[in-house]
Design an enzyme around this catalytic site. Structure first.
Site, short mmCIF file in Angstrom:
data_model
loop_
_atom_site.label_atom_id
_atom_site.label_comp_id
_atom_site.label_asym_id
_atom_site.label_seq_id
_atom_site.Cartn_x
_atom_site.Cartn_y
_atom_site.Cartn_z
N LYS A 55 0.61 -1.26 -0.35
CA LYS A 55 0.12 -0.04 -0.17
C LYS A 55 0.88 0.95 -0.63
O LYS A 55 0.68 2.11 -0.71
CB LYS A 55 -0.82 0.40 1.74
CG LYS A 55 -1.41 1.24 1.41
CD LYS A 55 -2.01 1.40 3.24
CE LYS A 55 -0.86 1.98 3.79
NZ LYS A 55 -1.17 1.95 4.88
N ASP A 82 -7.85 1.99 -0.70
CA ASP A 82 -6.95 3.53 -0.56
C ASP A 82 -6.12 3.79 -2.25
O ASP A 82 -5.86 4.25 -1.84
CB ASP A 82 -5.51 2.36 0.52
CG ASP A 82 -5.78 3.06 1.99
OD1 ASP A 82 -7.54 3.04 2.15
OD2 ASP A 82 -5.16 2.37 2.80
N ASN A 125 -10.24 6.60 4.17
CA ASN A 125 -9.56 6.85 5.41
C ASN A 125 -7.90 6.41 5.26
O ASN A 125 -7.74 5.76 5.85
CB ASN A 125 -10.31 5.29 6.41
CG ASN A 125 -9.47 6.03 7.80
OD1 ASN A 125 -9.17 6.86 7.96
ND2 ASN A 125 -10.58 5.48 9.26
N SER A 204 2.41 11.44 13.34
CA SER A 204 2.16 10.77 12.41
C SER A 204 3.87 11.12 11.29
O SER A 204 4.01 12.37 11.08
CB SER A 204 1.13 11.01 10.98
OG SER A 204 1.20 10.08 9.43
N GLN A 206 3.63 10.33 8.23
CA GLN A 206 2.92 10.67 6.88
C GLN A 206 3.20 12.62 7.23
O GLN A 206 2.95 13.06 5.76
CB GLN A 206 1.54 10.42 6.61
CG GLN A 206 1.11 8.72 6.74
CD GLN A 206 0.27 8.51 7.05
OE1 GLN A 206 -0.81 8.70 6.71
NE2 GLN A 206 -0.34 6.76 6.72
N SER A 232 7.67 6.28 13.75
CA SER A 232 7.24 6.00 12.37
C SER A 232 8.51 5.88 11.43
O SER A 232 8.24 6.27 10.18
CB SER A 232 6.03 5.82 11.09
OG SER A 232 5.46 6.08 12.24
N ASP A 355 2.62 -0.43 12.17
CA ASP A 355 1.14 -1.74 11.74
C ASP A 355 1.69 -2.59 12.06
O ASP A 355 0.90 -3.49 12.11
CB ASP A 355 1.30 -1.60 10.18
CG ASP A 355 1.03 -0.07 9.93
OD1 ASP A 355 0.66 0.65 10.68
OD2 ASP A 355 0.57 0.73 8.51
N GLU A 383 -6.50 3.79 11.96
CA GLU A 383 -8.04 3.67 11.35
C GLU A 383 -9.79 3.46 12.71
O GLU A 383 -10.22 3.54 12.24
CB GLU A 383 -8.11 1.86 10.73
CG GLU A 383 -7.74 2.66 9.13
CD GLU A 383 -5.50 2.45 9.43
OE1 GLU A 383 -5.22 2.43 10.53
OE2 GLU A 383 -5.95 1.73 8.59
N ARG A 386 -6.27 2.24 17.90
CA ARG A 386 -5.84 0.55 18.28
C ARG A 386 -5.56 -0.09 19.57
O ARG A 386 -6.00 -1.17 19.13
CB ARG A 386 -4.79 -0.05 17.50
CG ARG A 386 -5.55 0.27 15.61
CD ARG A 386 -4.26 0.64 14.67
NE ARG A 386 -4.89 0.25 13.13
CZ ARG A 386 -4.18 -0.14 12.44
NH1 ARG A 386 -2.91 0.08 11.96
NH2 ARG A 386 -4.92 -0.56 10.83
N HIS A 429 -8.85 -2.68 9.01
CA HIS A 429 -8.50 -3.97 8.32
C HIS A 429 -7.34 -4.78 9.33
O HIS A 429 -7.48 -5.55 9.11
CB HIS A 429 -8.19 -3.18 6.67
CG HIS A 429 -7.21 -2.29 7.44
ND1 HIS A 429 -5.71 -2.25 6.73
CD2 HIS A 429 -6.89 -1.36 7.80
CE1 HIS A 429 -4.55 -1.90 6.95
NE2 HIS A 429 -5.73 -1.05 7.85
N ARG A 430 -6.83 -4.48 10.54
CA ARG A 430 -5.90 -4.53 10.84
C ARG A 430 -6.59 -5.35 11.99
O ARG A 430 -5.80 -7.10 12.53
CB ARG A 430 -4.42 -4.04 11.01
CG ARG A 430 -3.87 -3.32 10.25
CD ARG A 430 -2.97 -2.73 10.00
NE ARG A 430 -1.88 -2.00 8.96
CZ ARG A 430 -1.33 -2.65 7.39
NH1 ARG A 430 -1.38 -3.70 7.56
NH2 ARG A 430 -1.34 -1.84 6.64
N LYS A 454 -9.47 -1.97 2.75
CA LYS A 454 -9.01 -1.10 3.11
C LYS A 454 -7.23 -1.20 2.25
O LYS A 454 -6.80 -0.68 1.62
CB LYS A 454 -8.56 -0.46 4.43
CG LYS A 454 -7.87 1.37 4.38
CD LYS A 454 -7.76 1.70 6.10
CE LYS A 454 -7.27 3.02 6.01
NZ LYS A 454 -6.25 2.63 5.82
#
Ligand code: S3P
Ligand code: PEP
Length: 469
Positions: A55, A82, A125, A204, A206, A232, A355, A383, A386, A429-430, A454
């Site tokens: 992904k 995604d 998402n 994040s 990202q 990360s 993840d 998501e 968690r 999803h995870r 996802k």
């Protein structure tokens, strides 16, 4: 704005359907449309899985190819929610993307400027679509609105917006301050000439990824300084590696300061093949370690660009046997499955594998001792929350779980896992993929199994092929 019915979030427990207690693949497939999936107790896991494309790499490459000069032929792109959101968004922005094979595409680069200067985008998402697109579109001098599902509107983005505002970007929060949806407007006076910016990167990675991918569009030299601790980090290494494929080099000092020289434009590398998804690999590798194995995942190997291949090291520390090839990884139990438990607990800082670390939480149910997963505060902003979701669902299987603000301590039940639990998946999803592994110890019911779309729509079919009653 586009209308979408994909507005599921933090799904509340649903009334389960009655489904046959079987693992034959066609029946599992039929159940995808159902509200829940019953997984019977399975004894072993053995076989080979061809992984779907990564992904993280798929969405990076799509965006870079769209910004580049020339045509990029992409092979083995991930087909999932995604990546579909990224492809749809780029299509709306006027980028030509032609499907040339089942998972192969040709992207015609727009030379740094998307043809469509005004658009409404819906990104579900998908963090890997939303965050980088905000950064890139902020530098395009167009008028854009970006929205997602409700959960995306609860995932913070202020640190990225604050960084982009240092460049003069005109960004407005359309809902709650600090969160999507967002509106980006052209800046009449032009963007700022100042290209030394800071970005807070402890929520994040990202945000930094988005800035790194966007800044070459200005054509000017730029320096990004990270404030707060970068989380990360392997995803930043992945970003730099993909940018380099497209001809843009970034220097960095200890992952704290990043320097982009002036006049570096993205150029198509011609053809590019997406590696298999290392996070998706974690479920099968764990299945091999718990269920005897050998289980081989094909598509990632020892020199993968993805940080989540280091999940295999964690499994090794737990006592699994891991072997690597150039394009595969294999796991198996070091001792026969009958000598349960054959895995040992670990205490691990999981910041580098946020993840795949979720898969360790389930593997802990099959290990002797207390497993502690540390430095995973970011789990709360993905998501779903968690940390809390994982703790809650693990307890349904009889585990004792301590939930810290940024860690999880898991003690498996002394007298075996609780049978017949119904696992809620929170539109994550995870959560669904992780908890399928519990069936190596007890029968479980997974709510809303379709949320795996996802990143891995065929997950339960692949899982069914691998496990044996
Ligand atoms: O850049 C990426 O491709 C990703 C970065 C990570 O997010 P954070 O940086 O928010 O931890 C990871 O959880 C996500 O699935 C993919
Ligand atoms: C956190 C994840 O996704 P996203 O890219 O939306 O952040 C994930 O896939 O686990």
């Amino acid at each position: 704005m586009h209308e979408h019915d994909d507005n599921r979030q933090n799904a509340l427990p649903k009334v389960p359907n009655t489904v046959p207690n079987t693992l034959s693949s066609p029946i599992l497939h039929a159940q995808h449309a159902m509200k829940s999936l019953d997984l019977p107790l399975v004894k072993t896991a053995r076989g080979t899985v061809q992984l779907p494309g990564s992904k993280s790499i798929s969405n990076r490459i799509l965006l870079l190819a769209a910004l580049a000069t020339g045509n990029t032929h992409i092979h083995s792109l991930l087909a999932s929610d995604d990546t579909e959101h990224m492809r749809d968004a780029l299509g709306i922005l006027g980028v030509r993307i032609t499907q040339t094979g089942a998972n192969d595409y040709c992207v015609t680069g727009s030379q740094g400027r998307f043809p469509t200067q005004s658009a409404d985008l819906f990104l579900g998402n998908a963090g890997t679509a939303f965050r980088p697109l905000v950064a890139v579109l902020s530098l395009m001098q167009g008028h854009y609105r970006l929205a997602g599902v409700q959960r995306m509107h609860e995932r913070p983005i202020a640190d990225l917006v604050d960084a982009l505002r240092q460049l003069g970007a005109d960004i407005t929060y359309l809902g709650n301050a600090g969160f999507p949806p967002l509106e980006i407007k052209p800046v009449k006076t032009g963007l700022s000439q100042q290209h030394a910016i800071t970005v807070k990167s402890d929520v994040s990675s990202q945000f930094l990824t988005g800035l790194l991918m966007a800044l070459p569009l200005t054509g000017k030299a730029a320096t990004i300084t990270v404030t707060g601790t970068l989380i990360s980090q392997p995803y930043i290494a992945l970003t730099l590696a993909q940018m380099e494929y497209f001809g843009v080099r970034v220097e960095h000092r200890d992952w704290q300061q990043f320097t982009l020289p002036a006049r570096q434009l993205y150029r198509s590398p011609g053809t590019i093949t997406v590696e298999g998804d290392a996070s998706s690999a974690s479920y099968f590798l764990a299945a091999g370690a718990i269920g005897g194995g050998p289980v081989r995942v094909q598509g990632v190997g020892h020199n993968s660009a993805q940080g989540d291949v280091r999940f295999a090291h964690a499994l090794e520390k737990m006592g699994a046997q891991i072997t690597y090839g150039d394009n595969w990884i294999e796991s198996r139990a070091a001792q026969p499955r009958s000598s349960n438990p054959h895995l040992q607990a670990i205490d691990l800082d999981c910041n580098h594998i946020p993840d795949a670390a979720m898969t360790l939480a389930i593997t802990a149910l099959f290990a002797e001792g207390v497993t502690t997963l540390r430095n995973i505060a970011s789990w709360r902003l993905k998501e779903t929350d968690r940390l809390s979701a994982m703790a809650h669902e693990l307890r349904k299987l009889g585990a004792t779980v301590e939930e810290g603000s940024d860690c999880l301590r898991i003690t498996p039940p002394a007298s075996g896992l609780t049978s017949g639990a119904t696992i809620d998946t929170y539109d994550d999803h995870r959560m669904a993929m992780c908890f399928s592994l519990a069936s190596l110890g007890v029968a479980v019911r997974i709510h809303d199994p379709a949320c795996v779309s996802k990143t891995f729509p065929e997950y339960f079919d692949e899982f069914a092929r691998l496990v044996h009653i």
